[in-house]
Design a protein around this motif. Structure first.
Motif, short mmCIF file in Angstrom:
data_model
loop_
_atom_site.label_atom_id
_atom_site.label_comp_id
_atom_site.label_asym_id
_atom_site.label_seq_id
_atom_site.Cartn_x
_atom_site.Cartn_y
_atom_site.Cartn_z
N GLN A 23 -3.43 -9.72 -14.41
CA GLN A 23 -4.43 -8.81 -13.82
C GLN A 23 -4.31 -7.53 -14.88
N ASP A 24 -5.39 -6.61 -14.74
CA ASP A 24 -5.29 -5.31 -15.45
C ASP A 24 -4.37 -4.36 -14.70
N THR A 25 -4.19 -4.41 -13.30
CA THR A 25 -3.28 -3.31 -12.42
C THR A 25 -1.96 -3.00 -13.23
N VAL A 26 -1.76 -1.83 -13.78
CA VAL A 26 -0.59 -1.28 -14.06
C VAL A 26 0.00 -0.51 -12.83
N THR A 27 1.32 -0.72 -12.68
CA THR A 27 2.15 0.06 -11.74
C THR A 27 3.16 1.15 -12.36
N ILE A 28 3.20 2.37 -11.93
CA ILE A 28 4.02 3.37 -12.53
C ILE A 28 5.05 3.72 -11.51
N LEU A 29 6.06 3.69 -11.68
CA LEU A 29 7.26 4.32 -10.63
C LEU A 29 7.68 5.58 -11.34
N LEU A 30 7.57 6.70 -11.01
CA LEU A 30 8.40 7.89 -11.55
C LEU A 30 9.28 8.34 -10.33
N ILE A 31 10.58 8.72 -11.02
CA ILE A 31 11.73 9.15 -10.14
C ILE A 31 12.53 10.35 -10.83
N GLN A 32 12.44 11.48 -10.35
CA GLN A 32 13.19 12.73 -11.05
C GLN A 32 13.58 13.80 -9.90
N ASP A 33 14.73 13.97 -9.97
CA ASP A 33 15.20 15.15 -9.03
C ASP A 33 14.89 14.89 -7.53
N ASP A 34 15.46 13.58 -7.09
CA ASP A 34 15.27 13.24 -5.93
C ASP A 34 13.88 13.39 -5.37
N TYR A 35 12.79 12.91 -6.38
CA TYR A 35 11.36 12.74 -5.82
C TYR A 35 11.05 11.58 -6.55
N PHE A 36 9.81 10.82 -5.76
CA PHE A 36 9.48 9.73 -6.75
C PHE A 36 7.90 9.86 -6.23
N SER A 37 7.17 8.89 -7.18
CA SER A 37 5.93 8.52 -6.93
C SER A 37 5.68 7.14 -7.44
N TYR A 38 4.97 6.39 -6.67
CA TYR A 38 4.42 5.17 -6.94
C TYR A 38 2.92 5.00 -7.23
N THR A 39 2.50 4.37 -8.33
CA THR A 39 0.85 4.57 -8.54
C THR A 39 0.37 3.11 -9.03
N ASP A 40 -0.76 2.62 -8.52
CA ASP A 40 -1.30 1.50 -9.21
C ASP A 40 -2.70 2.03 -9.77
#
Length: 232
Positions: free
Chosen positions: A33-50
């Motif tokens: 499928q076209d869905t991309v998942t990005i996980l960013l982790i930096q300085d004890d913080y994170f984001s999870y994005t589809d």
């Protein structure tokens, strides 16, 4: 949404690794499928994005710390589920050969490290603390309403939220470069207006005494000058 339910399971819960080893940008692209998942982790913080090439789907994130053999997570924002905010979860993980594996009740989720950019002074998690208004720099006092920007592994994401009311105001992200005082973004997702995807925007940037001075024109074309400070 299956991806959303699966992502929520991720944050329940090993191998032990230093937090700095997990710092960076991680990508999961499902070939079916076209869905991309990005996980960013930096300085004890994170984001999870589809997201897909044509639509932003969801994002959530917050603080993340390694305690013993688990990642301990406290959610600060969610685009889809206010009930997540303030909740605490943990998840076992391991890093081997540039792959980040998260162990979930339903199985393992494996991310590969995104192509790394050259190290630069902007890598970090930042909070906007000042904005030019009528030729005067207006200080923005700390409070539950805030805008953060995560920069790591050549990728960025900004998130506007209110941790007290659990409101989510918007997000956008993509790739970035920082060379010779010029900060350039290429937008790959934008929750408010997908027509901005693919746009390149450039700003003047410098880090002075721990403050990121960010000036130029916004994605809407308006003049802007902001000051960002690293989160503590």
């Amino acid at each position: 949404m299956k991806a959303f339910l699966f992502a929520c399971l991720l944050l329940m819960g090993g191998a032990s690794y230093a937090q700095s080893e997990a710092n960076g940008s991680w990508i999961l692209q499902r070939p079916s499928q076209d869905t991309v998942t990005i996980l960013l982790i930096q300085d004890d913080y994170f984001s999870y994005t589809d997201y897909t090439p044509t639509a932003f789907l969801q994002t959530f994130g917050g603080t993340i710390k390694t305690t013993g053999q688990n990642m301990d997570v406290v959610f600060e924002f969610s685009s889809h589920d206010k009930d997540m905010i303030g909740a605490t979860r943990n998840v076992p993980y391991r890093i081997t050969g540039g792959m980040l594996t998260l162990t979930l009740p339903e199985g393992e989720l494996v991310f590969s490290r995104a192509t790394e950019a050259a190290p630069n002074d902007l890598a970090g998690t930042w909070r906007i603390t000042g904005r030019m208004v009528d030729n005067n720099m207006s200080e923005m006092k700390p409070g539950p309403r805030k805008t953060l920007k995560i920069l790591t592994g050549g990728r960025f994401q900004w998130i506007a939220m209110n941790t007290e009311t659990k409101e989510f105001f918007g997000t956008g992200g993509g790739t970035y470069t920082f060379e010779n005082g010029k900060y350039t973004e290429t937008i790959t997702f934008f929750s408010r207006d997908n027509n901005r995807v693919g746009r390149n925007v450039q700003f003047d940037a410098k880090v002075d005494d721990g403050k990121w001075h960010h000036s130029g024109k916004s994605t809407a074309g308006d003049p802007m000058h902001e000051i960002w400070s690293r989160i503590k």
